[in-house]
Enzyme design. Structure first.
Site, PDB file in Angstrom:
ATOM      1  CB  SER A  12      44.257  44.081  37.542  1.00 14.42           C
ATOM      2  OG  SER A  12      43.831  43.956  38.894  1.00 14.42           O
ATOM      3  CG  HIS A  37      43.076  48.347  36.621  1.00 12.62           C
ATOM      4  ND1 HIS A  37      42.240  49.317  36.109  1.00 12.62           N
ATOM      5  CD2 HIS A  37      42.266  47.453  37.242  1.00 12.62           C
ATOM      6  CE1 HIS A  37      40.977  49.025  36.401  1.00 12.62           C
ATOM      7  NE2 HIS A  37      40.972  47.895  37.105  1.00 12.62           N
ATOM      8  CG  ASP A  39      40.845  45.866  40.159  1.00  9.70           C
ATOM      9  OD1 ASP A  39      40.053  46.605  39.546  1.00  9.70           O
ATOM     10  OD2 ASP A  39      41.566  45.011  39.586  1.00  9.70           O
ATOM     11  CG  MET A  41      37.460  45.044  44.945  1.00  9.63           C
ATOM     12  SD  MET A  41      37.515  43.279  44.580  1.00  9.63           S
ATOM     13  CE  MET A  41      38.088  43.335  42.882  1.00  9.63           C
ATOM     14  CG  HIS A  70      37.882  49.595  38.762  1.00  3.76           C
ATOM     15  ND1 HIS A  70      37.808  48.307  38.247  1.00  3.76           N
ATOM     16  CD2 HIS A  70      36.603  50.044  38.840  1.00  3.76           C
ATOM     17  CE1 HIS A  70      36.537  48.002  38.039  1.00  3.76           C
ATOM     18  NE2 HIS A  70      35.790  49.029  38.391  1.00  3.76           N
ATOM     19  CG  MET A  72      34.929  47.736  41.521  1.00  6.01           C
ATOM     20  SD  MET A  72      35.833  46.231  41.117  1.00  6.01           S
ATOM     21  CE  MET A  72      37.506  46.817  41.391  1.00  6.01           C
ATOM     22  CG  MET A 141      32.865  46.469  35.264  1.00  6.25           C
ATOM     23  SD  MET A 141      34.614  46.357  35.699  1.00  6.25           S
ATOM     24  CE  MET A 141      34.809  44.642  36.164  1.00  6.25           C
ATOM     25  CG  ASP A 177      38.610  45.574  34.939  1.00  9.08           C
ATOM     26  OD1 ASP A 177      39.249  44.507  34.966  1.00  9.08           O
ATOM     27  OD2 ASP A 177      38.489  46.338  35.922  1.00  9.08           O
TER      28      ASP A 177
HETATM   29  C1  DX5 Z   1      37.369  42.633  38.741  1.00  9.80           C
HETATM   30  C2  DX5 Z   1      38.475  43.651  38.614  1.00  9.80           C
HETATM   31  C3  DX5 Z   1      39.438  43.346  37.535  1.00  9.80           C
HETATM   32  C4  DX5 Z   1      40.150  42.047  37.672  1.00  9.80           C
HETATM   33  C5  DX5 Z   1      40.537  41.555  36.309  1.00  9.80           C
HETATM   34  O1  DX5 Z   1      36.479  43.024  39.709  1.00  9.80           O
HETATM   35  O2  DX5 Z   1      37.943  44.937  38.406  1.00  9.80           O
HETATM   36  O3  DX5 Z   1      40.345  44.415  37.326  1.00  9.80           O
HETATM   37  O4  DX5 Z   1      41.279  42.134  38.482  1.00  9.80           O
HETATM   38  O5  DX5 Z   1      41.103  40.312  36.455  1.00  9.80           O
HETATM   39  P1  DX5 Z   1      41.206  39.256  35.252  1.00  9.80           P
HETATM   40  O6  DX5 Z   1      42.020  39.913  34.183  1.00  9.80           O
HETATM   41  O7  DX5 Z   1      41.911  38.108  35.895  1.00  9.80           O
HETATM   42  O8  DX5 Z   1      39.818  38.944  34.813  1.00  9.80           O
HETATM   43 ZN    ZN Z   2      39.349  46.690  37.698  1.00  7.56          ZN
END
Ligand code: DX5
Ligand code: ZN
Length: 229
Positions: A12, A37, A39, A41, A70, A72, A141, A177
């Site tokens: 990520s 990946h 993320d 948000m 991904h 969110m 998750m 994840d």
């Molecule tokens: C959390 C994200 C993850 C996150 C994982 O909301 O969706 O992808 O970056 O990070 P680590 O591997 O540090 O838990």
């Molecule tokens: Zn993620």
């Protein structure tokens, strides 16, 4: 990309240097990352803000493997087209992000990209039972989404086992994840996961000037997972 059940490591870039995404992406791929990946948000579905479609579009030319986006965000449907146009290979939406996950997954498929459905740690599996024929991936998750570096939530292991049973002989990936590292990767791999997202555990100790550390981290997670299968 042809489906296979080999362990795939998807770093990520949330844990990478935010002033240097292009070089970070090239470094992790050169060091053995299978997917990248991303993320996304929105400060609403999760308490953090990251990448809009223009940022994802800027990442695209650097990704030679597979860009796994991904989302969110809520609502999600109004933004699917923009993230597909930005170059996502797969778009994953959360079942909790709106009342119409079936429609959301149809909208993702209509863009000609692969579709993933994600479940937060507190969400029961029944919520995806009736969309299994629409998805290319189930994302489980193992932290509450929003931030990297959180502690792995162990109930995700049994959930993984049950999703593997639900999948049967369909070509559907199981992605994990949150809090994936050398200790937790074997637990989910043994339970049937095949795509492991890792932020902190891949980027820790390395940099674009010391990319070999990323390689060591990726190999360690992969080896730990493969040894458990
Ligand atoms: C959390 C994200 C993850 C996150 C994982 O909301 O969706 O992808 O970056 O990070 P680590 O591997 O540090 O838990
Ligand atoms: Zn993620």
């Amino acid at each position: 990309m042809a489906f296979d059940r080999n362990i795939k490591i998807a770093p990520s870039i949330l844990a990478s240097d935010f002033a240097n995404f292009g070089a970070e992406i090239r470094a992790i791929e050169a060091q053995g990352a299978d997917w990248v990946h991303v993320d996304v948000m929105d400060g609403h579905f999760v308490p953090n803000l990251t990448f809009g479609p223009p940022a994802v579009k800027a990442f695209r030319p650097h990704v030679k493997t597979f860009m796994d986006v991904h989302l969110m965000i809520a609502p999600v449907d109004p933004y699917i087209e923009a993230y597909a146009a930005a170059g996502a290979d797969m778009i994953t939406a959360h079942v909790e992000a709106g009342p119409h996950i079936h429609r959301t997954l149809q909208a993702i498929k209509a863009q000609g990209v692969k579709a993933g459905v994600s479940l937060n740690p507190g969400t029961p599996l029944e919520s995806i039972e009736h969309v299994m024929d629409l998805v290319d991936m189930v994302l489980i998750m193992t932290v509450n989404p929003g931030f990297g570096g959180q502690k792995f939530i162990h109930s995700g292991v049994d959930k993984t086992r049950r999703v593997r049973e639900m999948i049967g002989d369909r070509d559907i990936y199981i992605q994990i994840d949150g809090g994936v590292d050398v200790t937790t990767a074997p637990l989910v791999a043994a339970a049937g996961a095949d795509v492991l997202v890792a932020g902190s555990a891949v980027f820790k100790g390395g940099s674009v000037d010391q990319p070999e550390v990323y390689g060591e981290n990726i190999r360690a997670i992969r080896a730990a997972a493969e040894a458990a299968i």
